[in-house]
Design a protein around this motif. Structure first.
Motif, mmCIF file in Angstrom:
data_model
loop_
_atom_site.group_PDB
_atom_site.id
_atom_site.type_symbol
_atom_site.label_atom_id
_atom_site.label_comp_id
_atom_site.label_asym_id
_atom_site.label_seq_id
_atom_site.Cartn_x
_atom_site.Cartn_y
_atom_site.Cartn_z
ATOM 1 N N PRO A 90 38.490 43.485 25.192
ATOM 2 C CA PRO A 90 38.176 43.210 23.786
ATOM 3 C C PRO A 90 37.971 44.486 22.968
ATOM 4 O O PRO A 90 38.374 44.558 21.810
ATOM 5 N N GLY A 91 37.361 45.503 23.582
ATOM 6 C CA GLY A 91 37.174 46.776 22.879
ATOM 7 C C GLY A 91 38.490 47.457 22.575
ATOM 8 O O GLY A 91 38.677 48.026 21.491
ATOM 9 N N ASN A 92 39.427 47.423 23.528
ATOM 10 C CA ASN A 92 40.755 47.998 23.290
ATOM 11 C C ASN A 92 41.455 47.266 22.152
ATOM 12 O O ASN A 92 42.057 47.887 21.267
ATOM 13 N N ILE A 93 41.398 45.942 22.173
ATOM 14 C CA ILE A 93 42.052 45.137 21.146
ATOM 15 C C ILE A 93 41.444 45.438 19.779
ATOM 16 O O ILE A 93 42.170 45.637 18.795
ATOM 17 N N LYS A 94 40.117 45.524 19.718
ATOM 18 C CA LYS A 94 39.431 45.830 18.460
ATOM 19 C C LYS A 94 39.923 47.160 17.883
ATOM 20 O O LYS A 94 40.047 47.319 16.676
ATOM 21 N N ASP A 95 40.212 48.120 18.757
ATOM 22 C CA ASP A 95 40.666 49.436 18.319
ATOM 23 C C ASP A 95 42.177 49.552 18.182
ATOM 24 O O ASP A 95 42.701 50.646 17.996
ATOM 25 N N GLY A 96 42.901 48.424 18.314
ATOM 26 C CA GLY A 96 44.328 48.434 18.038
ATOM 27 C C GLY A 96 45.253 48.436 19.237
ATOM 28 O O GLY A 96 46.467 48.408 19.086
ATOM 29 N N LEU A 97 44.723 48.486 20.451
ATOM 30 C CA LEU A 97 45.558 48.458 21.654
ATOM 31 C C LEU A 97 45.739 46.997 22.062
ATOM 32 O O LEU A 97 45.064 46.488 22.940
ATOM 33 N N ILE A 98 46.672 46.329 21.411
ATOM 34 C CA ILE A 98 46.778 44.878 21.573
ATOM 35 C C ILE A 98 47.622 44.444 22.771
ATOM 36 O O ILE A 98 47.633 43.272 23.117
ATOM 37 N N THR A 99 48.333 45.372 23.405
ATOM 38 C CA THR A 99 49.112 45.033 24.602
ATOM 39 C C THR A 99 48.952 46.131 25.648
ATOM 40 O O THR A 99 48.609 47.275 25.324
ATOM 41 N N ASP A 100 49.228 45.793 26.893
ATOM 42 C CA ASP A 100 49.216 46.799 27.956
ATOM 43 C C ASP A 100 50.290 47.847 27.734
ATOM 44 O O ASP A 100 50.124 49.002 28.114
ATOM 45 N N ALA A 101 51.407 47.445 27.119
ATOM 46 C CA ALA A 101 52.495 48.397 26.847
ATOM 47 C C ALA A 101 52.016 49.497 25.903
ATOM 48 O O ALA A 101 52.312 50.681 26.113
ATOM 49 N N ILE A 102 51.283 49.123 24.857
ATOM 50 C CA ILE A 102 50.756 50.120 23.921
ATOM 51 C C ILE A 102 49.752 51.021 24.630
ATOM 52 O O ILE A 102 49.778 52.238 24.477
ATOM 53 N N VAL A 154 38.297 65.179 37.764
ATOM 54 C CA VAL A 154 38.959 64.135 36.980
ATOM 55 C C VAL A 154 38.592 64.332 35.514
ATOM 56 O O VAL A 154 37.409 64.464 35.177
ATOM 57 N N LEU A 155 39.606 64.365 34.651
ATOM 58 C CA LEU A 155 39.379 64.372 33.211
ATOM 59 C C LEU A 155 39.593 62.945 32.737
ATOM 60 O O LEU A 155 40.710 62.435 32.772
ATOM 61 N N PHE A 156 38.509 62.315 32.306
ATOM 62 C CA PHE A 156 38.537 60.903 31.948
ATOM 63 C C PHE A 156 38.434 60.779 30.429
ATOM 64 O O PHE A 156 37.384 61.037 29.849
ATOM 65 N N THR A 157 39.536 60.424 29.786
ATOM 66 C CA THR A 157 39.517 60.261 28.337
ATOM 67 C C THR A 157 39.050 58.862 27.989
ATOM 68 O O THR A 157 39.425 57.888 28.642
ATOM 69 N N THR A 158 38.206 58.774 26.963
ATOM 70 C CA THR A 158 37.678 57.479 26.570
ATOM 71 C C THR A 158 37.552 57.388 25.054
ATOM 72 O O THR A 158 37.160 58.349 24.408
ATOM 73 N N GLY A 159 37.910 56.238 24.552
ATOM 74 C CA GLY A 159 37.736 55.965 23.134
ATOM 75 C C GLY A 159 36.561 55.047 22.892
ATOM 76 O O GLY A 159 36.109 54.867 21.758
ATOM 77 N N LEU A 160 36.062 54.434 23.976
ATOM 78 C CA LEU A 160 34.964 53.481 23.853
ATOM 79 C C LEU A 160 33.689 53.923 24.558
ATOM 80 O O LEU A 160 32.645 53.327 24.371
ATOM 81 N N GLY A 161 33.769 54.955 25.405
ATOM 82 C CA GLY A 161 32.568 55.487 26.037
ATOM 83 C C GLY A 161 32.226 54.947 27.404
ATOM 84 O O GLY A 161 31.061 54.735 27.708
ATOM 85 N N THR A 162 33.215 54.729 28.242
ATOM 86 C CA THR A 162 32.941 54.249 29.597
ATOM 87 C C THR A 162 32.050 55.234 30.341
ATOM 88 O O THR A 162 32.399 56.396 30.499
ATOM 89 N N PRO A 163 30.890 54.785 30.827
ATOM 90 C CA PRO A 163 30.019 55.678 31.597
ATOM 91 C C PRO A 163 30.363 55.601 33.080
ATOM 92 O O PRO A 163 29.889 54.730 33.785
#
Length: 166
Positions: free
Chosen positions: A13-25, A78-87
């Motif tokens: 849901p967080g990905n979708i809210k931020d515009g990532l509406i499909t796994d392809a995107i 590991v470099l872990f990029t996050t747009g939502l803040g996964t701890p």
């Protein structure tokens, strides 16, 4: 459905809210993070890296399962990029968390190690941010810096059980 799961949480849901509406995107964005390097190899989950260069690894989308795979395949950091803040962290290798935007970094400074929102804001180039990240990685690998995952005791480890993983 056979294993009691569904695709309703993928993307999250967080990905979708931020515009990532499909796994392809989402996957296209992940591939872009590899930069312009040619792909040297493609590996199955936890298969060992044997070639120099950019390697793609088959993992599920789950943050902890994919981080576990990277370390099992030989990642020392590991470099872990996050747009939502996964701890998340890992008990074997340091997981350096990079925020993709400054708003997240400011909101979650306690679990984010590096802010890369500076690129979007025009404060630095991709190359400058890359140099800053490399310097940080070297300091972490040398034992000079303690990352947020270590400070918080985040030592997550989940092997992927082949099948549906959301």
């Amino acid at each position: 459905m056979a294993v009691g799961s569904g695709f309703d949480m993928n993307p999250s849901p967080g990905n979708i809210k931020d515009g990532l509406i499909t796994d392809a995107i989402k996957s296209a964005g992940a591939a872009k993070k590899g930069g312009t390097s040619p792909v040297a190899d493609v590996l199955d989950y936890t298969e060992k890296v044997t070639k120099k260069g950019l390697t793609l690894l088959c993992t599920p989308g789950n943050d902890v399962e994919s981080t576990t795979a990277e370390v099992a395949s030989g990642a020392n950091v590991v470099l872990f990029t996050t747009g939502l803040g996964t701890p998340t962290g890992n008990p074997i290798a340091p997981v350096i968390k990079l925020s993709s935007n400054t708003a997240l970094y400011n909101k979650m400074r306690d679990i984010i190690d590096i802010n890369t929102g500076t690129i979007i804001e025009g404060e630095e180039t991709i190359e400058q941010a890359g140099e800053r990240i490399l310097d940080y990685v070297i300091k972490v690998a040398s034992g000079e810096l303690e990352i947020s995952a270590v400070r918080h005791g985040q030592d997550d480890f989940i092997p992927w059980k082949r099948g549906v993983s959301l």
